[in-house]
Design an enzyme around this catalytic site. Structure first.
Site, short mmCIF file in Angstrom:
data_model
loop_
_atom_site.label_atom_id
_atom_site.label_comp_id
_atom_site.label_asym_id
_atom_site.label_seq_id
_atom_site.Cartn_x
_atom_site.Cartn_y
_atom_site.Cartn_z
N ARG A 166 0.82 -1.21 0.00
CA ARG A 166 0.00 0.00 0.00
C ARG A 166 0.86 1.26 0.00
NH1 ARG A 166 -2.39 -3.87 -0.87
NH2 ARG A 166 -4.37 -4.59 0.02
N SER A 239 -11.56 -0.27 2.75
CA SER A 239 -10.78 -0.61 3.94
C SER A 239 -10.05 0.63 4.45
CB SER A 239 -9.76 -1.70 3.60
OG SER A 239 -10.42 -2.89 3.21
N GLU A 335 -5.30 3.51 5.61
CA GLU A 335 -4.98 3.37 4.18
C GLU A 335 -5.23 4.67 3.43
OE1 GLU A 335 -6.19 0.29 1.66
OE2 GLU A 335 -5.84 -1.33 3.09
#
Length: 345
Positions: A166, A239, A335
């Site tokens: 990520r 998420s 995130e």
């Protein structure tokens, strides 16, 4: 000359999937990447902070943005070479899910596990989006971007992009690069990734014995729609927290104390934990404070039940982080990019 539009004091309520009603001093909508230098040189823009924004599916505005928001609205998908591995150039403003579906319709493999992820193609390498055991970095050959330091268009290969979980060079240097296009290398044939998060079980339920990329994509659509709330129905950014990674010693200690804790070895000395399990174990799944909440369908998803302000959503996220850290000694990291708030490291 065209190619862009500038709006002063612009609402961003429809430009972020958490549906936070904030404003930006300026909104720049770019339809021609060649005009980017001209836009950035405008007197009102050159002296103000700049934020590149796709569909706003990976961002939380905790406050108004005092600067210019650049919305890439460029379009175009071009197959440059079509052999066993096709090389495809895609404009940053293309919708990611549209591109995935197009690639499958053309007989290309690789992106099937990444179907139904909201956002634009230009945002995909920044976050190094991933799902169901696949990361987009596996299929990126190069990223084209405007380098604000050198004032030139640069082409950065996969190594130069410094992809990680990520993460990427573009995320670590957000004020330097503006992604304008992504070049993919997609195979015609590839071993399917079926051993993650229930894909194999879903294929069995579908009665598929010999799956194709189309079947895997269909299975992922079933899984995502069953587990994750639809941003079109309730505001969310998917998420919200990354799955934390710990060393093997920490993982072993946690496993002794919590035998049912899911863990996945990812390297000789690193183990990935389930952020959703940690959050749910603390009792936060389904929690609601005014219009800010944690989804009752998936503990990783922060939701806006209607009129939640950005600072309310961030306060709830911080409450979740503190709770998990107090119980497990693990600090979760968001995130999405959080604008207008400090983030503890």
């Amino acid at each position: 000359m065209g190619g862009y539009r500038v709006t002063e004091n612009a609402s961003l309520a429809s430009r972020n999937t958490l549906r936070v009603d904030v404003r930006a001093d300026w909104l720049l909508e770019l339809t021609d990447a060649a005009r980017l230098p001209d836009v950035l040189a405008l007197p009102a823009i050159a002296s103000t902070p700049l934020l590149a924004l796709g569909e706003g599916s990976n961002i939380l505005f905790a406050d108004d943005f005092h600067g210019a928001v650049l919305a890439m609205a460029t379009r175009g998908v071009h197959v440059e070479e079509d052999g066993d591995v096709a090389r495809i150039a895609v404009a940053a403003g293309e919708r990611w899910d549209d591109f995935v579906r197009w690639s499958l319709s053309q007989g290309f493999a690789g992106l099937e596990n990444l179907i139904l992820i909201p956002g634009t193609v230009g945002a995909a390498p920044i976050q190094n989006i991933g799902a169901y055991g696949v990361e987009v970095a596996e299929f990126i050959e190069a990223v084209e971007a405007w380098d604000r330091t050198t004032r030139k268009v640069v082409s950065l290969d996969r190594t130069a992009c410094a992809f990680a979980y990520r993460d990427s060079l573009f995320k670590r240097e957000p004020d330097r690069y503006i992604v304008t296009a992504v070049r993919f290398a997609l195979p015609r044939k590839r071993e399917l990734r079926l051993d993650y998060a229930g894909i194999g079980d879903q294929l069995k339920r579908m009665g598929i014995v010999t799956p194709t990329p189309f079947h895997v994509a269909e299975a992922v659509v079933h899984l995502r729609t069953r587990k994750l709330p639809d941003p079109a129905v309730i505001g969310n950014a998917g998420s919200f927290f990354k799955n934390p990674q710990v060393d093997t010693e920490t993982a072993a200690a946690l496993k002794r104390d919590h035998p049912d804790m899911p863990q996945w070895p990812i390297a000789d000395d690193a183990v990935k934990l389930s952020a959703a399990w940690l959050i749910e174990s603390c009792g936060f799944k389904g929690l609601r404070e005014e219009d800010a909440g944690i989804s009752n369908r998936h503990a990783l998803v922060l939701v806006n039940h209607g009129r939640a302000r950005g600072d309310q959503l961030w306060a709830l996220a911080q409450k979740v982080r503190r709770g998990v850290e107090e119980r497990f000694g693990i600090l979760l990291h968001p995130e999405p990019k959080v604008i207008g708030a400090s983030i503890d490291t």
